[in-house]
Scaffold this motif. Structure first.
Motif, PDB file in Angstrom:
ATOM      1  N   ASP A   1       0.830  -1.207   0.000  1.00  0.00           N
ATOM      2  CA  ASP A   1       0.000   0.000   0.000  1.00  0.00           C
ATOM      3  C   ASP A   1       0.862   1.253   0.000  1.00  0.00           C
ATOM      4  O   ASP A   1       0.588   2.220  -0.712  1.00  0.00           O
ATOM      5  N   LYS A   2       1.936   1.186   0.808  1.00  0.00           N
ATOM      6  CA  LYS A   2       2.803   2.354   0.935  1.00  0.00           C
ATOM      7  C   LYS A   2       3.446   2.726  -0.412  1.00  0.00           C
ATOM      8  O   LYS A   2       3.426   3.890  -0.817  1.00  0.00           O
ATOM      9  N   VAL A   3       4.009   1.729  -1.103  1.00  0.00           N
ATOM     10  CA  VAL A   3       4.690   2.067  -2.374  1.00  0.00           C
ATOM     11  C   VAL A   3       3.695   2.582  -3.410  1.00  0.00           C
ATOM     12  O   VAL A   3       4.026   3.477  -4.198  1.00  0.00           O
ATOM     13  N   ILE A   4       2.490   2.038  -3.391  1.00  0.00           N
ATOM     14  CA  ILE A   4       1.488   2.524  -4.353  1.00  0.00           C
ATOM     15  C   ILE A   4       1.157   3.987  -4.039  1.00  0.00           C
ATOM     16  O   ILE A   4       1.099   4.838  -4.940  1.00  0.00           O
ATOM     17  N   ASP A   5       1.007   4.294  -2.746  1.00  0.00           N
ATOM     18  CA  ASP A   5       0.717   5.688  -2.353  1.00  0.00           C
ATOM     19  C   ASP A   5       1.856   6.612  -2.779  1.00  0.00           C
ATOM     20  O   ASP A   5       1.622   7.694  -3.322  1.00  0.00           O
ATOM     21  N   VAL A   6       3.088   6.149  -2.548  1.00  0.00           N
ATOM     22  CA  VAL A   6       4.246   6.967  -2.919  1.00  0.00           C
ATOM     23  C   VAL A   6       4.228   7.230  -4.429  1.00  0.00           C
ATOM     24  O   VAL A   6       4.402   8.368  -4.887  1.00  0.00           O
ATOM     25  N   ALA A   7       3.968   6.175  -5.210  1.00  0.00           N
ATOM     26  CA  ALA A   7       3.971   6.324  -6.677  1.00  0.00           C
ATOM     27  C   ALA A   7       2.888   7.298  -7.124  1.00  0.00           C
ATOM     28  O   ALA A   7       3.089   8.090  -8.056  1.00  0.00           O
ATOM     29  N   GLN A   8       1.734   7.236  -6.447  1.00  0.00           N
ATOM     30  CA  GLN A   8       0.638   8.085  -6.897  1.00  0.00           C
ATOM     31  C   GLN A   8       0.888   9.568  -6.636  1.00  0.00           C
ATOM     32  O   GLN A   8       0.272  10.427  -7.246  1.00  0.00           O
ATOM     33  N   GLU A   9       1.824   9.832  -5.734  1.00  0.00           N
ATOM     34  CA  GLU A   9       2.228  11.225  -5.481  1.00  0.00           C
ATOM     35  C   GLU A   9       3.239  11.724  -6.514  1.00  0.00           C
ATOM     36  O   GLU A   9       3.504  12.917  -6.603  1.00  0.00           O
ATOM     37  N   MET A  10       3.854  10.800  -7.242  1.00  0.00           N
ATOM     38  CA  MET A  10       4.929  11.200  -8.162  1.00  0.00           C
ATOM     39  C   MET A  10       4.360  11.589  -9.525  1.00  0.00           C
ATOM     40  O   MET A  10       3.402  10.993  -9.994  1.00  0.00           O
ATOM     41  N   LYS A  11       5.045  12.559 -10.168  1.00  0.00           N
ATOM     42  CA  LYS A  11       4.509  13.067 -11.441  1.00  0.00           C
ATOM     43  C   LYS A  11       4.983  12.281 -12.661  1.00  0.00           C
ATOM     44  O   LYS A  11       4.345  12.300 -13.702  1.00  0.00           O
ATOM     45  N   ASN A  12       6.146  11.641 -12.542  1.00  0.00           N
ATOM     46  CA  ASN A  12       6.729  11.050 -13.744  1.00  0.00           C
ATOM     47  C   ASN A  12       6.710   9.525 -13.771  1.00  0.00           C
ATOM     48  O   ASN A  12       7.426   8.901 -14.555  1.00  0.00           O
TER      49      ASN A  12
END
Ligand code: LLP
Length: 386
Positions: free
Chosen positions: A168-179
Motif C-alpha cells: 500500500d505504501k509504495v502505491i501511495d508513494v507512486a501516486q504522489e509522483m509526477k513522472n
C-alpha cells in the motif's frame, strides 16, 4: 540422422556447440499461442534471460510474443531481434541509471520496480526526459515453490521485490509522483515448477491482494505472474512441449481477473529448453579403479546447470549403437564439480563419439563463460544444417 540429429553435418562442425531444433521451438510457440488464444486477456512475454541467441530470439519474435528483460543488454538484444518496445517489460532488482534511461528512451511498456529507492530514481530520470514511465511493483507473495533452493524467489524475505506489508505504501508513494504511472503488480515465485498447486497458491494470494486494493478503490490494469513453468528433463522426446494447457487453465480458473485487466506471463525455460541440445565430442574414455569416465570436450563453462544446481540433463551417445555401459560423464575443466552425470548408461562410448546433452536450450548457452580461457560454444539451428 539418429533421432532428430543431423549427425553427418555435426561431424563437420567444431564441438562443443548448441544445436537448436527450430521445429520444436516453433511447435512450442504455436502451442502457447493456441492455449492463450482461449483467454481474451492473456499476454506472454518471453524471458530473454533463458536464451538470447539472436536466431532463437528472431523465431520467438515472429510468433508475436513480447519480452521480459532484466538488463540494458537484454533490452538491446530484444530491440535488435525486432521486438517492439511497447512489448518490453524491464525487471531486475538492480537497474543502473543508464539501463533505466535506455528503457525510457525506447518508451518500453513497463518497469517492474522492486524498491522505493528505485522508484525515486525512475521518477527523477523520467522527469529529466519529460516522460512518464509505466511502473508495476514486484510484490513478494510469500509463496514457496517446490523447486531447487537457488531458483525459488517468492518467499517473504529475499533480495527480490517488495513485501506485501509495504504494498500500500509504495502505491501511495507512486501516486504522489509526477513522472511515474502505477499500472500493475508483478509476482514471480520461482522456476522449474511442475506442481500446479504452487501456481494456485500464487493465484489465491493475488486474489487477496486485489480485494484489499479494491477496498481502497485502487485500480490495477496489469497483473504479471512471472514465469516458472517447468519442463520434463527426464523425457525430452516423450514430452517436448510443456503442459501449457494446464498452466494457463490454472490461472484462468483460479485468478479472479477484474474486467479490463490483462494477465501477463514471463515464461523463459518452458519456451526454449526442449529445443536445445549441447553437442559435445568424447575426448577420452578413461578407466578408473571402479568406474569408467567419458571425458567430453564440453564442460561446466558451456553448460553450468549440473555443477551449479545439481541439475540433470539427459545424455545420449548419438553416434553409437553399442551395448549400454555405465560412465561418469565429465568435462575438461579444472574443477571437481565439472561433472555432467554419474553412473549414466550410454551406448558404448569411443573417442570421437558425439554426446548430446538434452533440454539445454534454457539457461545453457546464455550462462556459458570463458573460464580457463575457453572459447564460448558455437550455435546452429536445424534450419542451417539441412
Ligand atoms: N520472471 C522473473 C522475474 C524471473 O526471475 C524469472 C527467472 C523468469 C521470469 C523466468 O522464469 P522461467 O519461466 O524461466 O522459470 N538459471 C536458473 C534459472 C534462474 C531463473 C531466474 N528467474 C536455471 O538454470 O535453472
Amino acid at each position: 540422422m539418429k533421432g532428430n540429429f543431423p549427425i553427418d553435418k555435426f561431424r563437420e562442425l567444431r564441438t562443443p556447440f548448441y544445436y537448436y531444433d527450430t521445429k520444436v521451438l516453433r511447435e512450442t510457440l504455436a502451442c502457447i499461442n493456441q492455449e492463450t488464444a482461449r483467454y481474451e486477456s492473456f499476454d506472454v512475454h518471453y524471458a530473454v534471460k533463458a536464451n538470447a541467441n539472436p536466431k532463437v530470439l528472431t523465431i520467438i519474435r515472429e510468433s508475436g510474443l513480447g519480452v521480459d528483460c532484466v538488463s540494458g543488454g537484454e533490452i538491446r538484444a530484444a530491440i535488435k531481434a525486432g521486438f517492439p518496445a511497447d512489448k518490453i517489460v524491464f525487471a531486475g532488482v538492480g537497474k543502473a541509471d543508464w539501463e533505466i534511461e535506455l528503457g525510457l528512451d525506447y518508451n518500453i511498456f513497463c518497469f517492474n520496480v522492486e524498491s522505493i529507492p528505485e522508484l525515486e530514481v525512475i521518477n527523477e530520470l523520467a522527469a529529466a526526459k519529460g516522460k512518464v514511465a509505466n511502473v508495476a511493483f514486484r510484490i513478494n507473495p510469500n509463496v514457496g515453490a517446490h523447486t531447487h533452493a537457488h531458483i525459488t524467489t517468492g518467499l517473504a524475505e529475499n533480495k527480490f521485490g517488495i513485501s506485501m506489508e509495504d504494498m500500500d505504501k509504495v502505491i501511495d508513494v507512486a501516486q504522489e509522483m509526477k513522472n511515474v504511472s502505477f499500472v500493475g503488480l508483478h509476482f514471480h515465485i520461482g522456476s522449474q515448477i511442475l506442481d500446479m498447486g504452487d501456481f494456485v497458491a500464487l493465484c489465491n494470494r493475488v486474489n487477496e491482494l486485489q480485494d484489499k486494493l479494491e477496498a481502497r478503490h485502487i485500480l490495477v490494469k496489469h497483473i504479471n505472474v512471472g514465469g516458472g513453468l517447468g519442463i520434463d528433463y527426464d523425457h525430452p522426446n516423450r514430452q517436448p512441449i510443456p503442459d501449457f494447457k494446464s498452466y494457463f487453465a490454472t490461472y484462468a480458473g483460479q485468478l479472479k481477473l477484474r474486467p479490463h485487466q490483462t494477465l501477463h506471463f514471463e515464461l523463459g525455460r518452458a519456451v526454449v529448453a526442449q529445443c536445445g541440445s549441447l553437442i559435445s565430442k568424447v575426448l577420452y574414455v578413461k578407466q578408473g579403479t571402479k568406474k569408467q569416465f567419458a571425458i567430453l570436450d564440453a564442460g561446466m563453462t558451456d553448460l553450468i546447470r549440473p555443477a551449479l544446481y545439481q541439475a540433470y540433463h539427459k545424455m545420449e551417445n548419438i553416434t553409437s549403437e553399442g551395448t549400454k555401459e555405465t560412465y561418469d560423464i565429465v568435462g575438461p575443466i579444472c574443477e571437481s564439480s565439472d561433472v555432467f552425470g554419474k553412473a549414466i548408461d550410454l551406448n558404448r562410448v569411443h573417442r570421437g563419439d558425439l554426446i548430446a546433452l538434452r533440454s539445454a536450450g534454457a539457461y545453457g548457452e546464455i550462462m556459458a563463460s570463458s573460464y580457463n580461457c575457453r572459447e564460448l560454444p558455437g550455435s546452429y539451428t536445424s534450419d542451417e544444417l539441412v
